[in-house]
Design an enzyme around this catalytic site. Structure first.
Site, short mmCIF file in Angstrom:
data_model
loop_
_atom_site.label_atom_id
_atom_site.label_comp_id
_atom_site.label_asym_id
_atom_site.label_seq_id
_atom_site.Cartn_x
_atom_site.Cartn_y
_atom_site.Cartn_z
N ASP A 33 -3.18 58.55 -8.56
CA ASP A 33 -4.36 58.68 -7.68
C ASP A 33 -4.90 60.08 -7.97
OD1 ASP A 33 -6.22 58.21 -5.69
OD2 ASP A 33 -4.88 58.78 -4.06
N CYS B 230 0.53 61.37 -7.71
CA CYS B 230 -0.35 62.36 -7.04
C CYS B 230 -0.41 61.97 -5.57
CB CYS B 230 -1.74 62.33 -7.65
SG CYS B 230 -1.76 62.61 -9.42
N ALA B 231 0.69 62.10 -4.88
CA ALA B 231 0.80 61.52 -3.53
C ALA B 231 0.02 62.30 -2.49
CB ALA B 231 2.27 61.43 -3.13
N GLY B 232 -0.22 63.59 -2.72
CA GLY B 232 -0.93 64.41 -1.74
C GLY B 232 -0.25 64.32 -0.38
N CYS C 296 -11.44 58.66 -6.21
CA CYS C 296 -12.52 58.46 -5.24
C CYS C 296 -13.80 59.04 -5.83
CB CYS C 296 -12.18 59.05 -3.87
SG CYS C 296 -11.82 60.80 -3.90
N GLY D 269 -1.68 59.27 1.94
CA GLY D 269 -2.42 58.09 2.42
C GLY D 269 -1.91 56.81 1.77
N LYS D 270 -1.81 56.83 0.44
CA LYS D 270 -1.39 55.59 -0.25
C LYS D 270 0.12 55.44 -0.23
CE LYS D 270 -5.59 55.98 -2.61
NZ LYS D 270 -5.84 57.34 -2.07
#
Ligand SMILES: C[S@@+](CC[C@H](N)C(=O)[O-])C[C@H]1O[C@@H](n2cnc3c(N)ncnc32)[C@H](O)[C@@H]1O
Length: 430
Positions: free
Chosen positions: A298, A226-228, A351, A231-232
């Protein structure tokens, strides 16, 4: 606050009331706000965020159903008026507090004072007991501005700090993440050569720590499911020093496009990007996953830990939405677990500060896949490094703004054991 700034706040809050648009997107869409000096723009952002977050409390203080005003614009004006009144008139604040303290139902009292829906206040109390109030208070404060030094572009965070100081931007090192710098003041970070050169990315310390616990081994392979907008992914690419391979996938093409731009700026060339259409993994993604050392999930979540950054999120989730998110979280965990090879680790992160999206999802996964072993955060980071950021047993990454100064965050690490008799290769991840 100047008249022009007040008008912008009303505009941004009105837009949120009309369409649910986040203050960040509303501000980005208005050229006249973008042209404001950095400090004025920051003040508009801060006040708009507070008004949106405290909408229930501000309506209560005014003793009226503000959201039923004749128009969103009028509602926004009334909320902003209440915000200024409570900030500048001690008697008005004391009156609102006294009326709130007289609310008999403790959940409704908490929900009113900390400005969130009743059902969600109930969830916070069920998860955090007496600690719910302090946590909710911290989630209503402005977020720290934190950047991650990109070690693909700068030798260390100290070098980045020196480069920023030369631009008049003061920072201090993060308490827990080794690449984190907290920025003092309101200067525009993005209008700097250091940003354009990829020397840093804006990233909360909690998100940096989630990448840290994923701890890919040198030269390793990581699936960031779930890299979107990455950020990670970017932190993982840097941890791997541009070696190894990261496959970044997501269902959102828009976010993956943003990731591609960020990868180029950051100088990360060990990352491939692939769009997904759902939880079923395409054959080549499943094949990569089956050879990966780490699979990071994530997961999409309620975002209850990141309310300081996304004030609109506290009004965006309802019980049915939370149940749907939990089903998606289970689906993603099952998809990742199905591919996880012996010896590899699955890292689950959210989060959220709600148990139902965190520990409860891991317990449910382990009931479905009892062979998966929990790896303690303390085992990955070392006891003294993990102690301040893990739960009391040292098992999960567990962050809260009132204790750690960063977003609320959770991460769990699971491993598929190797068949008996096969020697464990020591894991040198970090
Ligand atoms: C918490 S965000 C990821 C944040 C990102 N990892 C970062 O560090 O910036 C969750 C992401 O999950 C994505 N998502 C939702 N459902 C998904 C699915 N079935 N498969 C993959 N990604 C999904 C969303 O589009 C969203 O980008």
């Amino acid at each position: 606050m100047r008249k022009e700034q007040r008008a912008f706040v009303v505009d941004v809050v009105g837009q949120w009331l009309t369409s649910g648009q986040s203050p960040r997107d509303a501000m980005a869409a208005r050229a006249e706000i973008r042209r404001l000096p950095a400090a004025s723009r920051a003040e508009v952002a801060r006040v708009a965020a507070q008004v949106i977050a405290q909408q229930r409390w501000l309506s209560f203080a005014r003793n009226e159903a503000v959201l039923q005003s004749p128009s969103p614009r009028v509602a926004a004006e009334r909320l902003l008026e209440a915000h200024h009144q409570l900030a500048g008139d001690a008697a008005a604040l004391a009156d609102a507090r006294a009326r709130c303290a007289a609310i008999a139902d403790p959940i409704v009292r908490l929900a009113t004072r900390r400005s969130l829906p009743d059902w969600l206040a109930g969830e916070f109390v069920a998860c955090h007991g007496d600690g719910a109030d302090g946590l909710l208070q911290a989630l209503g404060e402005p977020a720290a501005r934190t950047v991650r030094a990109n070690l693909l572009r700068v030798p260390s965070r100290e070098h980045l700090a020196a480069r920023l100081v030369a631009l008049g931007i003061e920072t201090e090192p993060g308490r827990h993440a080794p690449w984190a710098l907290h920025v003092r003041g309101e200067q525009d970070l993005f209008d700097t050569a250091a940003y354009r050169d990829g020397a840093f990315e804006q990233q909360d310390e909690a998100s940096q720590l989630a990448a840290l616990v994923a701890a890919p081994p040198p030269g390793g392979r990581v699936l960031d499911l779930c890299a979107g907008s990455g950020g990670k992914t970017l932190a993982l690419a840097a941890m791997l020093a541009n070696k190894g391979q990261v496959l970044a996938t997501d269902v959102s093409e828009r976010r993956l496009d943003a990731l591609r731009t960020r990868l180029a700026r950051a100088g990360a060339d060990n990352v491939q990007v692939r769009a997904l259409s759902g939880t079923d993994l395409p054959r080549e993604v499943a094949a990569f996953a089956a050879r990966a050392d780490r699979i990071l999930v994530d997961a999409p979540c309620s975002g209850t830990g990141s309310w300081r950054r996304r004030p609109e999120a506290r009004w965006a989730v309802d019980p049915a939405g939370l149940a749907a998110l939990q089903a998606t979280q289970d689906g993603l965990l099952d998809a990742a677990a199905a591919c996880l090879r012996p010896g590899a680790r699955l890292v689950y992160a959210t989060c959220s500060v709600l148990r139902g999206e965190n520990e409860a999802r891991i317990e449910a996964l382990r009931r479905r896949s009892p062979e998966l072993e929990l790896v303690r955060v303390a085992e990955v980071l070392g006891g003294s490094c993990a102690a301040p950021i893990a739960d009391p047993t040292g098992t999960f990454l567990q962050l809260r703004p009132d204790r750690h100064g960063c977003d609320g965050f959770f991460a769990a690490i699971l491993r598929r054991p190797r068949p008996r008799g096969l020697r464990e290769t020591p894991d040198v991840g970090r």
